[in-house]
Design a protein around this motif. Structure first.
Motif, PDB file in Angstrom:
ATOM      1  N   LEU A  94       0.830  -1.215   0.000  1.00 24.59           N
ATOM      2  CA  LEU A  94       0.000   0.000   0.000  1.00 24.59           C
ATOM      3  C   LEU A  94       0.862   1.261   0.000  1.00 24.59           C
ATOM      4  N   GLY A  95       1.858   1.290  -0.906  1.00 23.73           N
ATOM      5  CA  GLY A  95       2.613   2.532  -1.121  1.00 23.73           C
ATOM      6  C   GLY A  95       1.728   3.475  -1.925  1.00 23.73           C
ATOM      7  N   GLY A  98       7.402  -2.231  -4.150  1.00 24.75           N
ATOM      8  CA  GLY A  98       8.353  -1.535  -5.014  1.00 24.75           C
ATOM      9  C   GLY A  98       9.795  -1.886  -4.763  1.00 24.75           C
ATOM     10  N   GLU A  99      10.310  -1.369  -3.645  1.00 30.95           N
ATOM     11  CA  GLU A  99      11.763  -1.423  -3.450  1.00 30.95           C
ATOM     12  C   GLU A  99      12.305  -2.818  -3.222  1.00 30.95           C
ATOM     13  N   LYS A 110       4.167  -4.312 -10.424  1.00 36.91           N
ATOM     14  CA  LYS A 110       4.891  -3.062 -10.663  1.00 36.91           C
ATOM     15  C   LYS A 110       6.388  -3.337 -10.690  1.00 36.91           C
ATOM     16  N   GLY A 163       0.141   1.227  -5.013  1.00 32.45           N
ATOM     17  CA  GLY A 163      -0.879   0.260  -4.577  1.00 32.45           C
ATOM     18  C   GLY A 163      -2.041   0.966  -3.903  1.00 32.45           C
ATOM     19  N   ASN A 211       2.999 -10.411   6.005  1.00 29.03           N
ATOM     20  CA  ASN A 211       4.110 -10.485   5.062  1.00 29.03           C
ATOM     21  C   ASN A 211       3.688 -11.391   3.904  1.00 29.03           C
TER      22      ASN A 211
HETATM   23  P1  ATP Z   1       5.299   3.653  -4.069  1.00 29.75           P
HETATM   24  O1  ATP Z   1       6.186   4.233  -5.130  1.00 29.75           O
HETATM   25  O2  ATP Z   1       4.103   2.935  -4.601  1.00 29.75           O
HETATM   26  O3  ATP Z   1       4.957   4.589  -2.945  1.00 29.75           O
HETATM   27  P2  ATP Z   1       7.510   1.980  -3.519  1.00 29.75           P
HETATM   28  O4  ATP Z   1       7.768   1.622  -4.940  1.00 29.75           O
HETATM   29  O5  ATP Z   1       8.468   2.892  -2.825  1.00 29.75           O
HETATM   30  O6  ATP Z   1       6.068   2.520  -3.334  1.00 29.75           O
HETATM   31  P3  ATP Z   1       7.640   0.265  -1.301  1.00 29.75           P
HETATM   32  O7  ATP Z   1       7.380   1.438  -0.382  1.00 29.75           O
HETATM   33  O8  ATP Z   1       8.927  -0.413  -1.280  1.00 29.75           O
HETATM   34  O9  ATP Z   1       7.322   0.667  -2.774  1.00 29.75           O
HETATM   35  O10 ATP Z   1       6.497  -0.820  -1.078  1.00 29.75           O
HETATM   36  C1  ATP Z   1       5.158  -0.513  -1.129  1.00 29.75           C
HETATM   37  C2  ATP Z   1       4.464  -1.130   0.066  1.00 29.75           C
HETATM   38  O11 ATP Z   1       4.641  -2.544   0.042  1.00 29.75           O
HETATM   39  C3  ATP Z   1       4.992  -0.645   1.423  1.00 29.75           C
HETATM   40  O12 ATP Z   1       3.903  -0.111   2.157  1.00 29.75           O
HETATM   41  C4  ATP Z   1       5.538  -1.910   2.072  1.00 29.75           C
HETATM   42  O13 ATP Z   1       5.265  -1.963   3.473  1.00 29.75           O
HETATM   43  C5  ATP Z   1       4.797  -3.014   1.357  1.00 29.75           C
HETATM   44  N1  ATP Z   1       5.542  -4.269   1.344  1.00 29.75           N
HETATM   45  C6  ATP Z   1       6.841  -4.464   1.004  1.00 29.75           C
HETATM   46  N2  ATP Z   1       7.186  -5.768   1.114  1.00 29.75           N
HETATM   47  C7  ATP Z   1       6.062  -6.416   1.530  1.00 29.75           C
HETATM   48  C8  ATP Z   1       5.745  -7.771   1.823  1.00 29.75           C
HETATM   49  N3  ATP Z   1       6.665  -8.755   1.702  1.00 29.75           N
HETATM   50  N4  ATP Z   1       4.490  -8.089   2.224  1.00 29.75           N
HETATM   51  C9  ATP Z   1       3.561  -7.123   2.340  1.00 29.75           C
HETATM   52  N5  ATP Z   1       3.775  -5.815   2.066  1.00 29.75           N
HETATM   53  C10 ATP Z   1       5.014  -5.466   1.689  1.00 29.75           C
END
Ligand code: ATP
Length: 221
Positions: free
Chosen positions: A10-11, A75-76, A99, A14, A52
């Motif tokens: 939920l970044g 994402g990351e 993504k 999402g 997770n």
């Molecule tokens: P955005 O650009 O969409 O804001 P981002 O590309 O920076 O996001 P992240 O922040 O790395 O992506 O991840 C998005 C969300 O996925 C975060 O809220 C994170 O807590 C969640 N997330 C990461 N790994 C897992 C996992 N294994 N299970 C559930 N959620 C996860």
């Protein structure tokens, strides 16, 4: 028809998918490992779960295999995104959107079974860059390596008050006009050959990127 969606992560990406699906009347299960993120979506998503998604037991207990669509919006943590996509695929989910952070990540996601891979940052960069280079290219979306969809404003009087048949963009530029947008926001979809192009109309065309650039130059000389 109402479909079942699960959004994992939920970044910003999402989160906005989740919000928009709910606004369109769809049922959405939102999953994130971060409790604060999940709390933000408590009153938005149909169901929320802290968990997770890399843990197969978590996915199984949520009945992920029964969902029509799963959106992997992690994402990351590239490894987590790949592993989750793989597990969701093995569970038999028919539509998986994932993504990607970069081209390598995208290729792996496709290999492990993502039905659709998106690169929001890259795609938005491309769309904006076309608009920066030409203020008359209002939008630009790559549909494939070969084809793009572009919206181009017509500001050259030479083109005003001619029919599409006269202008003959398909013969001259290899471009198909799929819609015309009028300044009053009216949209003429699939315009007929006798449709007249007027001042400040914009044309939605499909073709290859070089032809789009060529037409843009002509339309705005
Ligand atoms: P955005 O650009 O969409 O804001 P981002 O590309 O920076 O996001 P992240 O922040 O790395 O992506 O991840 C998005 C969300 O996925 C975060 O809220 C994170 O807590 C969640 N997330 C990461 N790994 C897992 C996992 N294994 N299970 C559930 N959620 C996860």
């Amino acid at each position: 028809m109402k479909q079942n969606y699960a959004v994992i992560g939920l970044g910003r990406f999402g989160g906005s998918i989740c919000r928009t699906l709910v606004e369109s009347g769809q049922e959405v299960l939102a999953i994130d490992a971060n409790e604060d993120r999940v709390n933000e979506y408590m009153n938005i998503a149909t169901h929320v779960v802290v968990g997770n998604a890399q843990d197969e037991m978590v996915l199984k207990s949520l009945g992920i295999r029964n969902f029509d669509h799963v959106i992997v919006a992690i994402g990351e943590d590239i490894q987590a995104s790949i592993l989750v996509t793989l597990m969701v695929k093995e569970m038999g989910v028919p539509n998986i959107l994932a993504k990607a952070q970069n081209e390598y990540h995208a290729r792996v996601l496709e290999k492990v079974g993502a039905d659709r891979v998106v690169h929001p940052e890259r795609d938005m960069g491309i769309r904006l860059a076309h608009n920066l280079v030409s203020k008359n290219i209002l939008d630009f979306i790559e549909l494939s390596d070969e084809f793009s969809l572009a919206e181009i404003r017509v500001s050259n009087p030479k083109f005003f008050n001619h029919t599409l048949l006269d202008l003959n963009f398909r013969q001259k530029y290899g471009l198909t006009v799929v819609a015309i947008r009028r300044p009053d926001a009216q949209v003429i979809v699939s315009p007929a050959a006798d449709q007249i192009v007027k001042e400040n109309d914009s044309l939605l065309v499909i073709g290859n990127a070089e032809d789009v650039d060529l037409l843009d130059k002509k339309l705005n000389e």
